[in-house]
Enzyme design. Structure first.
Site, PDB file in Angstrom:
ATOM      1  N   ASP A 153       0.858  -1.182   0.000  1.00  0.00           N
ATOM      2  CA  ASP A 153       0.000   0.000   0.000  1.00  0.00           C
ATOM      3  C   ASP A 153       0.898   1.237   0.000  1.00  0.00           C
ATOM      4  O   ASP A 153       1.682   1.457   0.935  1.00  0.00           O
ATOM      5  CB  ASP A 153      -0.895  -0.011   1.235  1.00  0.00           C
ATOM      6  CG  ASP A 153      -2.004   1.030   1.182  1.00  0.00           C
ATOM      7  OD1 ASP A 153      -2.126   1.705   0.146  1.00  0.00           O
ATOM      8  OD2 ASP A 153      -2.737   1.163   2.168  1.00  0.00           O
ATOM      9  N   ASP A 209      -2.814   2.381  -6.148  1.00  0.00           N
ATOM     10  CA  ASP A 209      -1.778   2.469  -5.123  1.00  0.00           C
ATOM     11  C   ASP A 209      -1.705   1.265  -4.184  1.00  0.00           C
ATOM     12  O   ASP A 209      -0.979   1.312  -3.189  1.00  0.00           O
ATOM     13  CB  ASP A 209      -1.952   3.746  -4.300  1.00  0.00           C
ATOM     14  CG  ASP A 209      -3.270   3.776  -3.549  1.00  0.00           C
ATOM     15  OD1 ASP A 209      -4.200   3.055  -3.946  1.00  0.00           O
ATOM     16  OD2 ASP A 209      -3.372   4.529  -2.560  1.00  0.00           O
ATOM     17  N   GLU A 210      -2.423   0.193  -4.460  1.00  0.00           N
ATOM     18  CA  GLU A 210      -2.305  -0.979  -3.594  1.00  0.00           C
ATOM     19  C   GLU A 210      -2.603  -2.259  -4.362  1.00  0.00           C
ATOM     20  O   GLU A 210      -3.341  -2.253  -5.347  1.00  0.00           O
ATOM     21  CB  GLU A 210      -3.215  -0.865  -2.370  1.00  0.00           C
ATOM     22  CG  GLU A 210      -4.691  -0.819  -2.672  1.00  0.00           C
ATOM     23  CD  GLU A 210      -5.541  -0.809  -1.401  1.00  0.00           C
ATOM     24  OE1 GLU A 210      -5.199  -1.549  -0.458  1.00  0.00           O
ATOM     25  OE2 GLU A 210      -6.549  -0.081  -1.370  1.00  0.00           O
TER      26      GLU A 210
END
Length: 377
Positions: free
Chosen positions: A31, A125-126
């Site tokens: 993350d 983003d993860e």
């Protein structure tokens, strides 16, 4: 307090019940730390160390992401910009640059691919990574996470946090334990204890409404949840009851899915002035339906369920949906369904602040073409 250990002697990962000889899965949840805001601070040195919000600063704006400096003031994503400014008078608003965020995300995923092909993106983003078997034959998942995070920083100049565990649920929970720029491990040995001590409101996937319902049923922690029989949880939470029964015991057998099917396509817009008139609201649905359908055409998909999202001036939000017997065949049909749904809500109890249109129950283009042929017949 629970001690987070290394995974070098993780033991059986299957949880209980289950065979003791089941192989240990090694799942990493990566993350990025305050991704959008961190990209802006990276590219503009004048923003470093300052409270930054990515999003619109206008009266009707919403925060898309906040730097850690801004979070210290209680600024978070989805917060109205007016409220964010009130909490942090020195807050600096920056317009989002999604083309840049997507490019950085592609760099990050290339780094993931150096270790495994089992990558399940959750957003820009993860992502989850299954490194049980990995390309570089590194036996320790914590070592892989450390290497990935260092490589991300080297290539992008950004920091990432990671969680390592034997299942997706606990890997996700672990990635929050040492943020920012840290990592943590939850082993099969410590997993049940971790879940038992975890407040229900912090369970990933348990929203405020469900948490409140659980509290009314005297379920405050994972330990309380584990005490409830399966039949009780199914009675009160339906299909989700089985899921709660398993995660209360630290069991999550969901695989990392590299080609996880998309569940929906949507678009929404917040208006500068509240809408009270039905014709005006119907007109605002046109560009939203057009945006959704253009994406569907690009991906060669359609869907049977149309959902209308309405947020009123007092921030009260409702949804209305309609499921058709066949996939939507065009932008005009999508717009017609959305407009029918908004018409059912008129007269509006308050001014309309936001409208959204989403299509779900997705199908591929072949099924859409069959639906079109059936209409001709």
């Amino acid at each position: 307090m629970l001690t987070i250990k290394d995974d070098r002697h993780a033991g059986d990962c299957s949880g209980e019940p289950g065979p003791r000889h089941a192989p240990v899965r090694k799942i990493i949840h990566v993350d990025m730390d305050a991704f959008y805001a961190s990209v802006e601070q990276r590219d503009n040195p004048g923003l470093r160390g300052k409270p930054v919000a990515v999003g619109g600063s206008a009266a009707r704006g919403v925060v898309a992401a906040a730097s850690y400096e801004a979070r210290a003031f209680g600024v978070r994503s989805a917060l109205p910009s007016v409220t964010a400014r009130r909490r942090c008078p020195d807050l600096i608003f920056v317009k989002p640059r999604f083309d840049v965020y997507r490019a950085v995300s592609a760099q990050i995923h290339q780094i993931f691919a150096e270790h495994t092909n089992l990558i399940e993106p959750l957003s820009l983003d993860e992502a989850y990574l299954d490194v049980t078997e990995n390309k570089q034959n590194i036996p320790i998942a914590t070592d892989i996470a450390t290497i990935i995070r260092a490589r991300i920083n080297e290539v992008t100049g950004l920091n990432a946090s990671a969680g390592i565990s034997y299942c997706k649920f606990l890997a996700k929970m672990a990635s929050d334990l040492n943020k920012p720029n840290g990592q943590a491990v939850i082993t099969p040995r410590t997993g049940p204890e971790f879940v038992a001590n975890l407040p229900i409101k912090k369970f990933h996937g348990v929203g405020p409404a469900t948490a409140a319902k659980m509290q009314r049923l005297r379920i405050e922690t994972g330990a309380d949840l584990r005490e409830k029989p399966l039949a009780f949880l199914q009675e009160h939470f339906g299909k989700s009851g089985s899921w709660y029964y398993l995660i209360a015991r630290g069991i999550d057998e969901r695989p990392v899915q590299p080609n996880r099917p998309r569940k929906s396509v949507g678009a929404e817009d917040t208006f500068a002035v509240d809408i009270f008139d039905l014709d005006a609201a119907r007109a605002e649905l046109a560009p939203l339906a057009d945006k959704v359908w253009r994406h569907c055409e690009t991906k060669e998909i359609s869907g049977r369920t149309v959902t209308l999202k309405v947020k009123f001036a007092d921030f009260h939000q409702i949804t209305r949906r309609r499921t058709l017997p066949r996939p939507i065949t065009g932008q005009g049909e999508l717009l017609d369904v959305a407009r029918a749904l908004i018409s059912e809500l008129f007269p509006f109890p308050k001014g309309v602040r936001l409208l959204g249109v989403t299509i779900s129950s997705l199908n591929d283009r072949t099924q859409v073409e069959r639906a079109q042929l059936s209409l001709l017949d």
